[in-house]
Scaffold this active site. Structure first.
Site, PDB file in Angstrom:
ATOM      1  CD  GLU A 210      -2.805  -1.278   0.093  1.00 45.67           C
ATOM      2  OE1 GLU A 210      -2.946  -0.260  -0.628  1.00 45.67           O
ATOM      3  OE2 GLU A 210      -3.396  -2.343  -0.133  1.00 45.67           O
ATOM      4  CB  CYS A 244      -1.060   7.205   1.474  1.00 48.51           C
ATOM      5  SG  CYS A 244      -2.504   6.281   2.054  1.00 48.51           S
TER       6      CYS A 244
END
Length: 469
Positions: A210, A244
């Site tokens: 991720e 993110c």
């Protein structure tokens, strides 16, 4: 770490098959571990960041951790059901059967980042425990107080053969990634993700990455600018942009740039009328990242950008040692500026103009595929074109970031923004082995199909049927 892994794997193998009651019990204990120490986690997070909004931590790291666990508890029995699959005609008529059973993989390694150091430990554990696995977690060295709290309390809720935490710097992280886990999940920067993949390769450890990247926002030609700029500002300022999935740059119609910038300023002023002493606003995590962000702003100015600092109370940020940083809107951002080359991970927002939706799409597509993409607009055809002509890990329409909080949607990147996905059922599947099971019919299928020598007419008939002659 090797001893912990060995003990977890031995315990896992001895316990197979992992009962549903044990899986649910682990999920309940995981939720209790966070719920019982919510205040201490919020204090630890604030200490690690220099200041972190308590309410934000409660939303993102406490409630945001318990939510996925609750979802897993509610659905795990359904997820774990055996799936019947079809068999080729006419095998089913003879009594052949096929099915998929979901089996735990074993010991899962989790390398967690610093930006949400509770949520990005516990959210993966929802799927890991639901699938019947054990877990080892490597916490971030940038949030040592939070890491120490995990290590202090975990033994009250879990045996070390179920869940264990380790902490340390890059050398510990490298050694952790090289362990022969049954699956490894890494959340963090793309550059480090490459090293993680290399480290796992020697053991052929399956990896879920991720990562991040530059998640764009496209403001459509007929977007509600007040709504769009408010939602972009909210997403960008959450955790001071250290997400993110934070909006990384804005693409706006050329004739609407001024209105978009003013909308952003107005929205930020309403949410954060002050910054320095505002308990709702989080600090940049450490001096290194604070310096990095300021260097990138200087780089943009030196290369011709106009940088507008959103400072509603005209506070003097130079007279404080605080790492509180107001929103910096970078206008006239060009490709040679660092803010348009690297993931920003802070309260800096470049704005670029476009003429025609296809030019905005081309702007997105000439960069690495992002973790998230955000589109605002009422034109259904334009929206459809953006969705069809761009590739990203996920999309939120008419808002930002929200797709990550939908437990029934897979969360993951594509290409440089990641590989694999988790959350909800998709997380359960990621951390499970889908075991194919075929039960043969009682009749001599090989003979009927012409597979048994000596080959003859039955063989030729079977071949002709299969290749369509």
């Amino acid at each position: 770490m090797k001893k912990i892994l060995a003990a977890q794997r031995e315990s896992f193998m001895a316990a197979l098959p992992e009962p549903m009651s044990i899986r649910k019990d682990r999920l309940k204990r995981a939720a209790a571990m966070i719920r019982d120490h919510a205040d201490r986690f919020c204090d630890a997070l604030s200490e690690d960041f220099g200041h972190r909004s308590r309410e934000q931590s409660m939303v993102t790291d406490i409630a945001g951790s318990i939510g996925p666990i609750t979802h897993a508890l509610k659905n795990v029995e359904k997820w774990a059901r055996t799936e019947k699959r079809s068999v080729q005609f006419p095998l089913g008529l003879f009594g052949a059967r096929a099915r998929v059973e979901y089996q735990p993989k074993g010991v899962i390694g989790v390398i967690a980042p610093w930006n949400f150091p509770v949520n990005l430990v516990m959210s993966p554990l929802a799927g890991i425990f639901a699938a019947g696995n054990r877990a080892m977690v490597k916490t971030s060295e940038y949030t040592p107080v939070t890491a120490a709290l995990f290590e202090e309390i975990v033994g009250r809720y879990f045996d070390a053969t179920e869940l264990a935490f380790v902490s340390g710097g890059p050398e510990i992280g490298k050694a952790f990634a090289e362990l022969p886990f049954d699956h490894l999940l890494f959340t963090g920067a793309t550059g480090i993700g490459r090293h993680i993949l290399h480290a796992a390769a020697d053991n052929l450890t399956p990896v879920t990455l991720e990562l991040g990247g530059k998640s764009p926002v496209i403001i459509g030609k007929d977007a509600d600018l007040k709504q769009a700029t408010e939602r972009v500002a909210l997403g960008k300022m959450l955790n001071a942009g250290q997400i993110c999935l934070a909006p990384d740059y804005l693409l706006v119609p050329s004739d609407q740039e001024g209105a978009v910038v003013e909308g952003l300023k107005s929205a930020v002023g309403a949410m954060y009328p002050t910054v320095l002493s505002n308990p709702d606003y989080t600090s940049v995590v450490n001096d290194r990242h604070f310096q990095r962000l300021n260097d990138w702003i200087d780089d943009a100015r030196a290369k011709g950008a106009t940088v507008e600092v959103v400072n509603p109370a005209n506070e003097d940020f130079g007279s404080t040692n605080s790492r509180k940083m107001p929103l910096h809107i970078v206008r006239d951002a060009t490709d040679d500026m660092t803010v348009m080359q690297e993931e920003i991970f802070g309260p800096i927002l470049p704005v670029r103009r476009y003429d025609g939706i296809d030019s905005a799409i081309a702007e997105v597509n000439r960069r690495d595929r992002p973790l998230g993409l955000y589109y605002f607009g009422k034109d259904a055809a334009e929206r459809r074109r953006v969705l069809d002509r761009t590739i990203s890990g996920g999309v939120t329409v008419d808002d930002v970031i929200f797709h990550v909080s939908m437990e029934d949607l897979p969360f993951g990147g594509v290409g440089p923004s990641g590989m694999g996905a988790y959350h909800g059922f998709d997380g359960f599947k990621t951390f499970s082995h889908a075991k194919s099971i075929y039960q043969q019919a009682r009749v001599d299928v090989a003979k009927l199909a012409g597979l048994k020598p000596p080959y003859g007419a039955a063989t030729r008939k079977s071949i002709a049927r299969q290749i369509g002659r």
